[in-house]
Write an enzyme that holds these catalytic residues in place. Structure first.
Site, PDB file in Angstrom:
ATOM      1  N   ASP A  41       0.794  -1.025   0.083  1.00  0.00           N
ATOM      2  CA  ASP A  41       0.016  -0.029  -0.023  1.00  0.00           C
ATOM      3  C   ASP A  41       0.889   1.184  -0.068  1.00  0.00           C
ATOM      4  OD1 ASP A  41       0.808  -0.649   2.699  1.00  0.00           O
ATOM      5  OD2 ASP A  41      -1.006  -0.395   3.671  1.00  0.00           O
ATOM      6  N   ASP A  64       6.782   3.732   3.439  1.00  0.00           N
ATOM      7  CA  ASP A  64       7.415   4.913   4.572  1.00  0.00           C
ATOM      8  C   ASP A  64       8.824   4.926   4.505  1.00  0.00           C
ATOM      9  OD1 ASP A  64       6.688   7.091   6.343  1.00  0.00           O
ATOM     10  OD2 ASP A  64       6.109   5.657   7.845  1.00  0.00           O
TER      11      ASP A  64
HETATM   12  P1  IMP Z   1       7.346   1.390   6.340  1.00  0.00           P
HETATM   13  O1  IMP Z   1       8.095  -0.237   6.984  1.00  0.00           O
HETATM   14  O2  IMP Z   1       8.007   2.253   7.432  1.00  0.00           O
HETATM   15  O3  IMP Z   1       7.903   1.807   4.989  1.00  0.00           O
HETATM   16  O4  IMP Z   1       6.085   1.306   6.751  1.00  0.00           O
HETATM   17  C1  IMP Z   1       5.200   0.501   5.905  1.00  0.00           C
HETATM   18  C2  IMP Z   1       3.757   0.088   6.376  1.00  0.00           C
HETATM   19  O5  IMP Z   1       3.435   1.051   7.458  1.00  0.00           O
HETATM   20  C3  IMP Z   1       2.981   0.100   5.523  1.00  0.00           C
HETATM   21  O6  IMP Z   1       2.699  -1.022   4.743  1.00  0.00           O
HETATM   22  C4  IMP Z   1       1.571   0.735   6.397  1.00  0.00           C
HETATM   23  O7  IMP Z   1       0.936  -0.588   6.570  1.00  0.00           O
HETATM   24  C5  IMP Z   1       2.318   1.543   7.208  1.00  0.00           C
HETATM   25  N1  IMP Z   1       1.899   2.978   6.992  1.00  0.00           N
HETATM   26  C6  IMP Z   1       3.110   3.645   6.733  1.00  0.00           C
HETATM   27  N2  IMP Z   1       2.796   4.884   6.534  1.00  0.00           N
HETATM   28  C7  IMP Z   1       1.049   5.064   6.603  1.00  0.00           C
HETATM   29  C8  IMP Z   1       0.212   5.978   6.523  1.00  0.00           C
HETATM   30  O8  IMP Z   1       0.562   7.099   6.503  1.00  0.00           O
HETATM   31  N3  IMP Z   1      -0.857   5.504   7.042  1.00  0.00           N
HETATM   32  C9  IMP Z   1      -1.338   4.366   7.171  1.00  0.00           C
HETATM   33  N4  IMP Z   1      -0.399   3.305   7.275  1.00  0.00           N
HETATM   34  C10 IMP Z   1       0.853   3.640   7.123  1.00  0.00           C
HETATM   35 MG    MG Z   2       1.075  -2.409   5.076  1.00  0.00          MG
END
Ligand code: IMP
Ligand code: MG
Length: 185
Positions: A110, A113
């Site tokens: 989705d 981040d």
């Molecule tokens: P990462 O590991 O920091 O890249 O985070 C990834 C996961 O965190 C995504 O697959 C989302 O499920 C969740 N996530 C990151 N940013 C958001 C946001 O702005 N809204 C909701 N879920 C988020």
């Molecule tokens: Mg996710």
């Protein structure tokens, strides 16, 4: 709370979220991504790996825009909990069922981040010896990404704001919104 599908703003626990990407723009972009992937994988049968729960809505729309044979499977990672900030650690909650050895794998996320989840998943999938791995993410927050990771298909690059809707949650709610909303700063 009653959701209005075409609302421009939404109040969530006293915070305001404003529309960032509307339903039509999402659908248009998902169609383009589907065309691009179908073209790139002509003659192959890729397996789409959806990352639960956030990618389900995007996943369902994306594969209905894939015009070649394909298969699907899912895995699940631990989430942020109820926080808006990445916890900095990832855990596998549900493994793959499919045997992906020698397969062309497309990971469907989705949002990327910090990039931690995708780095973790890539390693996990790589260890099962697929023939290739590509990553498609609907959203990318380039300013927040700390890991060096190649994203093969990106729906939209967005500012470093917390977003909800179209599969993305806030404390497990609002995944059913048809548009994507960002926390107003
Ligand atoms: P990462 O590991 O920091 O890249 O985070 C990834 C996961 O965190 C995504 O697959 C989302 O499920 C969740 N996530 C990151 N940013 C958001 C946001 O702005 N809204 C909701 N879920 C988020
Ligand atoms: Mg996710």
């Amino acid at each position: 709370m009653t959701l209005k599908f075409d609302a421009k703003e939404i109040q969530v626990n006293g915070e305001t979220f404003e529309i960032l990407i509307d339903e039509q723009s999402i659908q248009k972009r998902v169609t383009e991504l589907g065309d691009e992937i179908s073209n790139d994988y002509k003659g192959k049968i890729p397996i789409f790996i959806g990352v639960l729960n956030g990618s389900v809505i995007f996943f369902a729309d994306l594969i209905r825009n894939i015009s070649i044979d394909c298969e699907v499977d899912f895995l699940k990672l631990s989430s942020y909990g109820d926080s808006k900030i990445s916890s900095g650690n990832v855990k596998l909650i549900k493994e793959l069922n499919a045997d992906i050895k020698g397969r062309d794998v497309i990971i469907v996320e989705d949002i990327v981040d910090t990039g931690l989840s995708i780095v973790y998943m890539r390693g996990l999938i790589q260890s099962q010896n697929p023939s290739s791995i590509k990553i498609v993410t609907l959203l990318h927050k380039p300013e927040a990404t700390k890991y060096d990771i190649k994203l093969d298909y990106i729906g939209f690059k967005i500012p470093n704001k917390f977003v909800i809707g179209y599969g993305l949650d806030h404390t497990q709610k609002y995944r059913n919104l048809r548009s994507i909303y960002a926390l107003k700063s």
